[in-house]
Design an enzyme around this catalytic site. Sequence first.
Site, PDB file in Angstrom:
ATOM      1  N   ASP A   1       3.650  -2.827   7.722  1.00  0.00           N
ATOM      2  CA  ASP A   1       2.560  -2.695   8.626  1.00  0.00           C
ATOM      3  C   ASP A   1       2.501  -3.438   9.897  1.00  0.00           C
ATOM      4  OD1 ASP A   1       2.324  -5.274   7.635  1.00  0.00           O
ATOM      5  OD2 ASP A   1       0.474  -5.223   6.650  1.00  0.00           O
ATOM      6  N   ASN A   2       3.388  -3.782  10.498  1.00  0.00           N
ATOM      7  CA  ASN A   2       3.573  -4.374  11.689  1.00  0.00           C
ATOM      8  C   ASN A   2       4.717  -4.013  12.541  1.00  0.00           C
ATOM      9  OD1 ASN A   2       6.011  -6.528  11.395  1.00  0.00           O
ATOM     10  ND2 ASN A   2       5.217  -6.390   9.447  1.00  0.00           N
TER      11      ASN A   2
ATOM     12  N   CYS B   1      -3.740  -3.780   8.610  1.00  0.00           N
ATOM     13  CA  CYS B   1      -4.955  -3.459   7.496  1.00  0.00           C
ATOM     14  C   CYS B   1      -5.803  -4.652   7.208  1.00  0.00           C
ATOM     15  CB  CYS B   1      -4.416  -2.840   6.329  1.00  0.00           C
ATOM     16  SG  CYS B   1      -3.495  -1.344   6.688  1.00  0.00           S
TER      17      CYS B   1
ATOM     18  N   CYS C   1     -13.946 -16.319  12.721  1.00  0.00           N
ATOM     19  CA  CYS C   1     -14.110 -14.953  12.498  1.00  0.00           C
ATOM     20  C   CYS C   1     -13.856 -14.837  10.829  1.00  0.00           C
ATOM     21  CB  CYS C   1     -13.325 -14.336  13.439  1.00  0.00           C
ATOM     22  SG  CYS C   1     -11.324 -14.833  13.539  1.00  0.00           S
TER      23      CYS C   1
ATOM     24  N   LYS D   1       5.949 -10.018  -5.274  1.00  0.00           N
ATOM     25  CA  LYS D   1       5.507  -8.636  -5.698  1.00  0.00           C
ATOM     26  C   LYS D   1       6.721  -7.793  -5.943  1.00  0.00           C
ATOM     27  CE  LYS D   1       1.856  -7.826  -2.282  1.00  0.00           C
ATOM     28  NZ  LYS D   1       1.132  -7.068  -0.734  1.00  0.00           N
TER      29      LYS D   1
ATOM     30  N   GLY E   1       0.736  -1.142   0.039  1.00  0.00           N
ATOM     31  CA  GLY E   1      -0.153   0.098  -0.052  1.00  0.00           C
ATOM     32  C   GLY E   1       0.838   1.365   0.158  1.00  0.00           C
TER      33      GLY E   1
ATOM     34  N   ASN F   1      -5.146  -7.126  -2.406  1.00  0.00           N
ATOM     35  CA  ASN F   1      -4.405  -5.825  -2.480  1.00  0.00           C
ATOM     36  C   ASN F   1      -4.674  -4.756  -3.408  1.00  0.00           C
ATOM     37  OD1 ASN F   1      -1.422  -8.213  -2.621  1.00  0.00           O
ATOM     38  ND2 ASN F   1      -2.385  -7.353  -0.715  1.00  0.00           N
TER      39      ASN F   1
END
Length: 395
Positions: A134-135, A197, A352, A90, A45, A74
Amino acid sequence: MSNNKTGFSKEELARYSRHIIIPEFNIEGQRKLKEAKVLCIGSGGLGSPLLLYLAAAGVGTLGIVDFDVVDDSNLQRQVLFTVDDVGKSKAETAKKRLLALNPHITINVYDTKLTSENALEIFKDYDVIADGTDNFPTRYLVNDACVLLGKPNIYASIFRFEGQVSVFNYKDESGEFGPNYRDLFPEPPPAELVPNCAEGGVIGVLPGIMGSLQANEVIKVVTKVGEPLSGKLFLFDAATFQTRTLKVYKNKTNPLTGENPTQTGLIDYVQFCTVQLPGAKKASELREVKEISVQDLEQWNNLGHEYQLIDVRESYEYDIVNLDGELIPLGKVAEKENVAKIVTDKKVVIHCRTGKRSADAIRELENLFGFDNLYNLKGGVVAWAKEIDQSLPTY
């Protein structure tokens, strides 16, 4: 006879002409970009706009660290990729796209997970590190490696409608380093309180905005044009279009750069990010819950086994895709009227999206009410959609 002594080809001069005619930037700024080596951690992102704009701007050498593959989910925000790229690396796909955008640059690919064992070796040959992860474990790893090597860390993060940008460990003209990530966030929050995210979501344009701002900071740091966000944290709320810029100060207790440094190398960042606050537990210390695979659940259905199915996601997630379970969101699962809905005379399967929230729900119900018939659906709705019923959407 040619009078071009700029070091740029005719094609490059035409490409970068809008930079070159800026008085404060000019040919010297462009030359600094061409000579620069910038390493981008992640091509998703944030990495997509970051890499696109750095490549277009003419950064001479770009490094890409990413071991992930392109997924359908994505494409709502990761604008480097197309539907034809799903399932591909990627990093390799990004390299192909970026060279098609600007063939005058060099792209180095590191199709590997960034770890404490390889970070210093990968970072050492680059001038600037841009963190698009993102972590928390990787953010602290990137920060610490930058501090140990004396590299500037161009940071950004995104969540739902909110984004942050800053420049950490920036060395000013006097030779003094500015604050780093550990000055702002000495300790990570408990992992269960900060969904990524994939669990919490992000509005698609936000990484485009923040990644572009991140690219702008990289360009300023490389060219020395403008004032980098060193000692400042820029906050943006896309929902309200409110912005704030906060001051960041050095922390005397920073284990790397404080008055009494206690850390001289890289550490186990997964462990560091799972045990911080009093009472917090390591992931390995969380009590295991009984699990059932999606294949076993399908077999139960085929054999007519009786069981109760409970979905602990939110209602808006349930509306996207569901397995016909009874909806009891995680935040309400321990309420008296909802506990009364859970049977005790047969097996109960709780699920979930991926299995994390449902495992938390089971631990809470077992701790508070003594249930012993609860099973977590391993992999959740995503696993069911990928492995059992491919007609269902994933999100």
